[in-house]
Design an enzyme around this catalytic site. Structure first.
Site, PDB file in Angstrom:
ATOM      1  N   ASP A  84       0.810  -1.213   0.000  1.00 43.66           N
ATOM      2  CA  ASP A  84       0.000   0.000   0.000  1.00 43.66           C
ATOM      3  C   ASP A  84       0.849   1.271   0.000  1.00 43.66           C
ATOM      4  O   ASP A  84       1.904   1.330   0.642  1.00 43.66           O
ATOM      5  CB  ASP A  84      -0.894  -0.019   1.246  1.00 43.66           C
ATOM      6  CG  ASP A  84      -2.032   0.981   1.179  1.00 43.66           C
ATOM      7  OD1 ASP A  84      -2.530   1.234   0.070  1.00 43.66           O
ATOM      8  OD2 ASP A  84      -2.435   1.489   2.239  1.00 43.66           O
ATOM      9  N   HIS A  85       0.370   2.291  -0.706  1.00 43.84           N
ATOM     10  CA  HIS A  85       0.986   3.624  -0.733  1.00 43.84           C
ATOM     11  C   HIS A  85       2.478   3.569  -1.046  1.00 43.84           C
ATOM     12  O   HIS A  85       3.303   4.169  -0.363  1.00 43.84           O
ATOM     13  CB  HIS A  85       0.736   4.365   0.588  1.00 43.84           C
ATOM     14  CG  HIS A  85      -0.635   4.943   0.695  1.00 43.84           C
ATOM     15  ND1 HIS A  85      -1.063   6.003  -0.076  1.00 43.84           N
ATOM     16  CD2 HIS A  85      -1.693   4.592   1.464  1.00 43.84           C
ATOM     17  CE1 HIS A  85      -2.319   6.281   0.215  1.00 43.84           C
ATOM     18  NE2 HIS A  85      -2.730   5.437   1.134  1.00 43.84           N
ATOM     19  N   HIS A 183      -6.918  10.202   5.901  1.00 42.30           N
ATOM     20  CA  HIS A 183      -6.168   9.204   6.653  1.00 42.30           C
ATOM     21  C   HIS A 183      -6.021   9.619   8.115  1.00 42.30           C
ATOM     22  O   HIS A 183      -6.046  10.805   8.445  1.00 42.30           O
ATOM     23  CB  HIS A 183      -4.772   9.023   6.051  1.00 42.30           C
ATOM     24  CG  HIS A 183      -4.771   8.434   4.689  1.00 42.30           C
ATOM     25  ND1 HIS A 183      -4.802   9.195   3.542  1.00 42.30           N
ATOM     26  CD2 HIS A 183      -4.742   7.142   4.267  1.00 42.30           C
ATOM     27  CE1 HIS A 183      -4.773   8.406   2.481  1.00 42.30           C
ATOM     28  NE2 HIS A 183      -4.754   7.155   2.890  1.00 42.30           N
ATOM     29  N   HIS A 211     -10.022   5.279   0.689  1.00 41.33           N
ATOM     30  CA  HIS A 211      -8.972   5.353   1.711  1.00 41.33           C
ATOM     31  C   HIS A 211      -9.490   6.200   2.879  1.00 41.33           C
ATOM     32  O   HIS A 211     -10.437   6.966   2.741  1.00 41.33           O
ATOM     33  CB  HIS A 211      -7.721   5.994   1.138  1.00 41.33           C
ATOM     34  CG  HIS A 211      -6.943   5.097   0.219  1.00 41.33           C
ATOM     35  ND1 HIS A 211      -5.593   4.888   0.343  1.00 41.33           N
ATOM     36  CD2 HIS A 211      -7.336   4.343  -0.841  1.00 41.33           C
ATOM     37  CE1 HIS A 211      -5.174   4.062  -0.599  1.00 41.33           C
ATOM     38  NE2 HIS A 211      -6.227   3.719  -1.332  1.00 41.33           N
ATOM     39  N   GLY A 212      -8.842   6.078   4.034  1.00 37.76           N
ATOM     40  CA  GLY A 212      -9.237   6.877   5.191  1.00 37.76           C
ATOM     41  C   GLY A 212     -10.591   6.480   5.747  1.00 37.76           C
ATOM     42  O   GLY A 212     -11.315   7.316   6.299  1.00 37.76           O
ATOM     43  N   SER A 214     -11.471   4.757   8.334  1.00 38.46           N
ATOM     44  CA  SER A 214     -11.663   4.729   9.790  1.00 38.46           C
ATOM     45  C   SER A 214     -12.453   5.924  10.291  1.00 38.46           C
ATOM     46  O   SER A 214     -13.122   5.847  11.321  1.00 38.46           O
ATOM     47  CB  SER A 214     -10.311   4.680  10.515  1.00 38.46           C
ATOM     48  OG  SER A 214      -9.627   3.481  10.236  1.00 38.46           O
ATOM     49  N   ASN A 233     -10.401   0.663   2.636  1.00 37.76           N
ATOM     50  CA  ASN A 233      -9.154   0.564   3.382  1.00 37.76           C
ATOM     51  C   ASN A 233      -9.339   1.047   4.817  1.00 37.76           C
ATOM     52  O   ASN A 233      -9.877   2.130   5.044  1.00 37.76           O
ATOM     53  CB  ASN A 233      -8.078   1.430   2.722  1.00 37.76           C
ATOM     54  CG  ASN A 233      -7.561   0.838   1.434  1.00 37.76           C
ATOM     55  OD1 ASN A 233      -8.170  -0.052   0.847  1.00 37.76           O
ATOM     56  ND2 ASN A 233      -6.431   1.344   0.980  1.00 37.76           N
ATOM     57  N   ARG A 260       2.912 -10.671  26.523  1.00 37.77           N
ATOM     58  CA  ARG A 260       1.930 -11.526  25.860  1.00 37.77           C
ATOM     59  C   ARG A 260       0.486 -11.262  26.283  1.00 37.77           C
ATOM     60  O   ARG A 260      -0.400 -11.198  25.413  1.00 37.77           O
ATOM     61  CB  ARG A 260       2.300 -13.000  26.050  1.00 37.77           C
ATOM     62  CG  ARG A 260       3.504 -13.436  25.224  1.00 37.77           C
ATOM     63  CD  ARG A 260       3.990 -14.813  25.605  1.00 37.77           C
ATOM     64  NE  ARG A 260       4.511 -14.827  26.975  1.00 37.77           N
ATOM     65  CZ  ARG A 260       5.052 -15.914  27.539  1.00 37.77           C
ATOM     66  NH1 ARG A 260       5.128 -17.054  26.870  1.00 37.77           N
ATOM     67  NH2 ARG A 260       5.523 -15.845  28.780  1.00 37.77           N
TER      68      ARG A 260
END
Length: 288
Positions: A84-85, A183, A211-212, A214, A233, A260
Site C-alpha cells: 500500500d501507498h 487518513h 482510503h481513510g 476509519s 481501506n 503476551r
C-alpha cells in the site's frame, strides 16, 4: 488455502455490488487479528502493508510479508496481500518476490501530468510482472501526519472527467478517489460526497477504492459501497482498538511485565473490530 489475489476479490465484489475490506497491518498481532476477524465474519479480506509500515520494520519488507503470507495460507477464508501507498520504484519492484498480488502506487502528490506519467510507467512494469495496480487521483489527506486538505482546496476532490482520462491513460486496475475521507482520523466524522461518488462511478470503468475509512461513520460506509466503492481501506481503527485495549490492561495490571497478555488483549480487540467492520460493509450477510 493458497493466497488469493486482490484482483480476483475485487472482481467478485464489483460483480456483487459489494466491497472487500482491506486492513493495514504493522505487526504479527495485526495480521493474526485481521484473519481471525475475517474468519469470524466468513468473508474474504485483504492484508495491506504500507510503505510506512516497511519503514517501521527497519526498511525490510520480507519479514512482515513472509509472516503475513504464512498466516494467510492457513486461513479458512480467502486472503490477499497488497502493498500500500508505494512511492518508490525500489519498493514496487520488491512486491512480486515478496508474495504480493497487488500494489497501490501513490504518485498523487505530483501534479496531474506527473501523476499520470509516473503511474503509467509503474503500471507498464507491474503488469509485466502479473501485478494488479491501484492508484490515487485527487488527494486523500492526512498522510504522514499532515492535516487533511480543505474540502474546496485544489486537488482535494477527484474530478470525474480527469479520472476517466487518468484510468485510460495509465491502465490502472483500480482507482482510489478523494470524496471527503482522510487518513489517520480518530473521530468518525468524515462526510463523504456521495453525489461525486456517483459521478465517479459512472465515469470510471475500474473498481473504486475508499482510503481513510476509519473516519467514516457506518452509514457513510454503507452508502459508499452502494454508490460504487469496491475496496474499503482501514488502518487507524485497528490501532485505536489495540491501543485502547492495551491501555486498559496495563491500568488494571500495573505489575505486568510480560507482553503476551496485553498484546493478546490488543489482538482480540482488533479482531472484534475487523468482524464488526466487515459486517457493516456486507450488511451482516458475509460469506467467503
Amino acid at each position: 488455502m493458497p493466497l488469493a489475489t486482490t484482483g480476483t476479490l475485487l472482481a467478485r465484489a464489483t460483480e456483487a455490488r459489494s466491497a472487500v475490506a482491506a486492513f493495514n497491518v504493522i505487526t504479527l498481532e495485526h495480521v493474526e487479528a485481521v484473519i481471525a476477524g475475517a474468519e469470524a465474519a466468513g468473508a474474504p479480506v485483504v492484508l495491506q502493508v504500507s510503505e510506512n509500515a516497511v519503514k517501521f520494520r527497519l526498511g525490510r519488507l520480507l519479514p512482515l510479508a513472509r509472516a503475513a503470507a504464512a498466516v494467510a495460507e492457513r486461513a479458512c477464508v480467502p486472503v490477499a496481500l497488497h502493498l500500500d501507498h508505494v512511492r518508490t520504484d525500489d519498493l514496487l519492484r520488491q512486491a512480486p518476490d515478496a508474495g504480493f498480488s497487488s500494489v497501490m502506487y501513490d504518485a498523487s502528490r505530483l501534479p496531474y501530468a506527473g501523476n499520470l506519467a509516473a503511474t503509467a510507467a509503474a503500471v507498464a512494469w507491474a503488469h509485466g510482472q502479473g501485478l494488479w495496480i491501484e492508484a490515487e487521483l485527487g488527494e486523500v489527506g492526512g498522510k504522514d501526519g499532515r492535516p487533511a486538505l480543505d474540502a474546496h482546496a485544489p486537488g482535494a476532490r477527484t474530478d470525474p472527467a480527469e479520472a476517466r482520462d487518468f484510468v485510460a491513460g495509465t491502465g490502472v486496475d483500480a482507482l482510489a478517489v478523494a470524496i471527503g475521507s482522510a487518513h489517520a482520523m480518530t473521530t468518525r466524522t468524515a462526510a463523504l460526497d456521495h453525489d461525486l461518488l456517483g459521478r465517479l462511478s459512472a465515469a470510471v470503468p475500474v473498481p473504486l477504492v475508499l482510503h481513510g475509512s476509519s473516519g467514516v461513520p457506518d452509514g457513510g460506509l454503507v452508502a459508499a459501497v452502494a454508490g460504487g466503492i469496491a475496496k474499503v481501506n482501514v488502518g487507524t481503527a485497528l490501532n485505536m482498538a489495540m491501543t485502547a485495549s492495551v491501555r486498559r490492561f496495563l491500568a488494571d495490571h500495573p505489575e505486568a511485565v510480560d507482553s503476551r497478555p496485553y498484546l493478546g488483549a490488543g489482538r482480540e480487540a482488533m479482531a472484534r473490530e475487523v468482524t464488526r467492520i466487515i459486517g457493516v460493509l456486507t450488511g451482516g450477510t458475509t460469506r467467503a
